[in-house]
Motif scaffolding. Structure first.
Motif, PDB file in Angstrom:
ATOM      1  N   TYR A 167       3.111   2.350  -1.993  1.00  0.00           N
ATOM      2  CA  TYR A 167       3.239   0.929  -1.650  1.00  0.00           C
ATOM      3  C   TYR A 167       4.029   0.206  -2.732  1.00  0.00           C
ATOM      4  O   TYR A 167       4.936  -0.592  -2.444  1.00  0.00           O
ATOM      5  CB  TYR A 167       1.845   0.320  -1.489  1.00  0.00           C
ATOM      6  N   CYS A 168       3.689   0.460  -3.972  1.00  0.00           N
ATOM      7  CA  CYS A 168       4.330  -0.239  -5.089  1.00  0.00           C
ATOM      8  C   CYS A 168       5.770   0.219  -5.289  1.00  0.00           C
ATOM      9  O   CYS A 168       6.661  -0.597  -5.562  1.00  0.00           O
ATOM     10  CB  CYS A 168       3.524  -0.013  -6.371  1.00  0.00           C
ATOM     11  N   ALA A 169       6.017   1.514  -5.180  1.00  0.00           N
ATOM     12  CA  ALA A 169       7.371   2.029  -5.398  1.00  0.00           C
ATOM     13  C   ALA A 169       8.351   1.414  -4.409  1.00  0.00           C
ATOM     14  O   ALA A 169       9.500   1.123  -4.753  1.00  0.00           O
ATOM     15  CB  ALA A 169       7.379   3.547  -5.280  1.00  0.00           C
ATOM     16  N   ALA A 170       7.907   1.182  -3.171  1.00  0.00           N
ATOM     17  CA  ALA A 170       8.776   0.587  -2.159  1.00  0.00           C
ATOM     18  C   ALA A 170       9.121  -0.864  -2.484  1.00  0.00           C
ATOM     19  O   ALA A 170      10.074  -1.419  -1.934  1.00  0.00           O
ATOM     20  CB  ALA A 170       8.110   0.662  -0.786  1.00  0.00           C
ATOM     21  N   ARG A 171       8.352  -1.457  -3.413  1.00  0.00           N
ATOM     22  CA  ARG A 171       8.558  -2.866  -3.761  1.00  0.00           C
ATOM     23  C   ARG A 171       8.942  -3.037  -5.234  1.00  0.00           C
ATOM     24  O   ARG A 171       8.882  -4.140  -5.765  1.00  0.00           O
ATOM     25  CB  ARG A 171       7.286  -3.660  -3.441  1.00  0.00           C
ATOM     26  N   GLU A 172       9.296  -1.929  -5.884  1.00  0.00           N
ATOM     27  CA  GLU A 172       9.713  -1.924  -7.290  1.00  0.00           C
ATOM     28  C   GLU A 172       8.637  -2.518  -8.204  1.00  0.00           C
ATOM     29  O   GLU A 172       8.909  -3.292  -9.121  1.00  0.00           O
ATOM     30  CB  GLU A 172      11.043  -2.656  -7.471  1.00  0.00           C
ATOM     31  N   ILE A 173       7.397  -2.152  -7.916  1.00  0.00           N
ATOM     32  CA  ILE A 173       6.246  -2.570  -8.725  1.00  0.00           C
ATOM     33  C   ILE A 173       5.731  -1.353  -9.484  1.00  0.00           C
ATOM     34  O   ILE A 173       5.533  -0.283  -8.893  1.00  0.00           O
ATOM     35  CB  ILE A 173       5.118  -3.144  -7.838  1.00  0.00           C
TER      36      ILE A 173
END
Length: 317
Positions: A167-173
């Motif tokens: 989830y985070c990788a897709a949002r650069e988190i």
């Protein structure tokens, strides 16, 4: 892939007889003693410490069986090379830092989760799974104080960690987890992420401690597992100030007199070892800190002196 279908192979690799393993598992609560320790924020935390026999069994499980299961790269504690610094580094110099805490972390990792995740059916027979899970839980949950609990918590959390990472990788988190502390950083709106994390935790019977949720923007101190991450990894000024004060008193009065003055019964050598540990911690985060390098040299000399045998009056010049 190592498989434990036969009990004989499991008993052999753990180094304990079946009689011992089953005997302990059938009366496992009798092999723990409760201990209360103070929390940093006040109050106390109850640990359950295994007796020597159960601890020896759990240590063998931790050394022999638990490393067979995968954990997420996002888990920064309870692993080779894990540290608070490793947990903090991905969050240095980020726009927003979000900190979330899992409520009652070990207490909510229950027997079914331990059996399913740490001792999967693909590797163990059902009877071996039941036995091993019983040896690793206390009253249906992971006991704080058992040598198996930290590694099991990472194994149990792997699927959660992986889902949150995607989830985070897709949002650069950036995402890391240090035991029950989760940290996220980047340029993002915290609300949807918090909702996603809460939903994933709920599926496991886990919940957020809402009181510990913190959103830290640039322009104020951003601290992750004790490490300042605003621009570069750093230790809080108050932590270094306390070390500076301790070194000053030791240099002026000597460690023994300093301890005596403040009514501290700690042996000087033990106190100096603790002081050296704090200095080394700062240097692990700030390796170029010249002040702390100097303190390390001083404390090392004091430790060497403290280790020297005391001369009797007859031996004095």
């Amino acid at each position: 892939m190592i498989i434990y279908r036969e009990f004989s192979s499991l008993s052999r690799d753990l180094g304990f007889s079946g009689r011992t393993l089953y005997g302990v598992s059938h009366a496992v609560t009798k092999h723990y003693r409760p201990v209360r320790i103070p929390k940093r924020g006040g109050g106390t935390r109850e640990l359950h410490i295994p007796d020597p026999l159960l601890k020896a069994i759990q240590t063998r499980i931790a050394e022999t069986l638990l490393p067979l299961e995968e954990i997420s790269p996002c888990a920064s504690a309870y692993r080779p090379g894990g540290s608070t610094k490793r947990n903090a580094l991905p969050h240095v110099g980020r726009q927003t830092v979000l900190k979330l805490d899992i409520s009652g972390f070990f207490d909510h990792i229950t027997y079914p989760l331990v059996k399913k995740k740490a001792f999967p059916a693909s590797r163990y027979s059902e009877s071996n799974r039941v036995l091993l899970a019983m040896l690793c839980v206390y009253k249906d949950s992971l006991p704080q104080g058992a040598p198996t609990s930290p590694a099991i918590s990472n194994i149990v959390m792997k699927d959660f960690d992986d889902a949150v990472w995607r989830y985070c990788a897709a949002r650069e988190i950036a995402y890391t987890r240090y035991c029950d502390d989760m940290t996220f950083s980047g340029d993002f709106d915290p609300a949807p992420l918090i909702a996603f994390v809460k939903a994933r935790l709920k599926k496991m019977g886990l919940f957020l401690n809402e009181k510990k949720t913190a959103v830290l923007r640039q322009g104020r101190r951003q601290q992750v597992t004790g490490v300042i991450v605003n621009e570069r990894p750093g230790v809080p000024a108050e932590y270094k100030r306390a070390i500076r004060q301790e070194v000053h008193y030791c240099e002026k009065y000597g460690a023994a007199d300093h301890l005596s003055f403040r009514g501290d019964p700690t042996p000087p050598a033990d106190y100096l070892m603790s002081l050296m540990g704090r200095v080394n911690y700062v240097l692990s985060i700030e390796p170029q800190n010249e002040e702390m390098r100097g303190y390390k040299t001083l404390v090392a000399a004091w430790l060497k002196e403290a280790a020297q045998p005391k001369k009797t009056p007859e031996e004095q010049p």
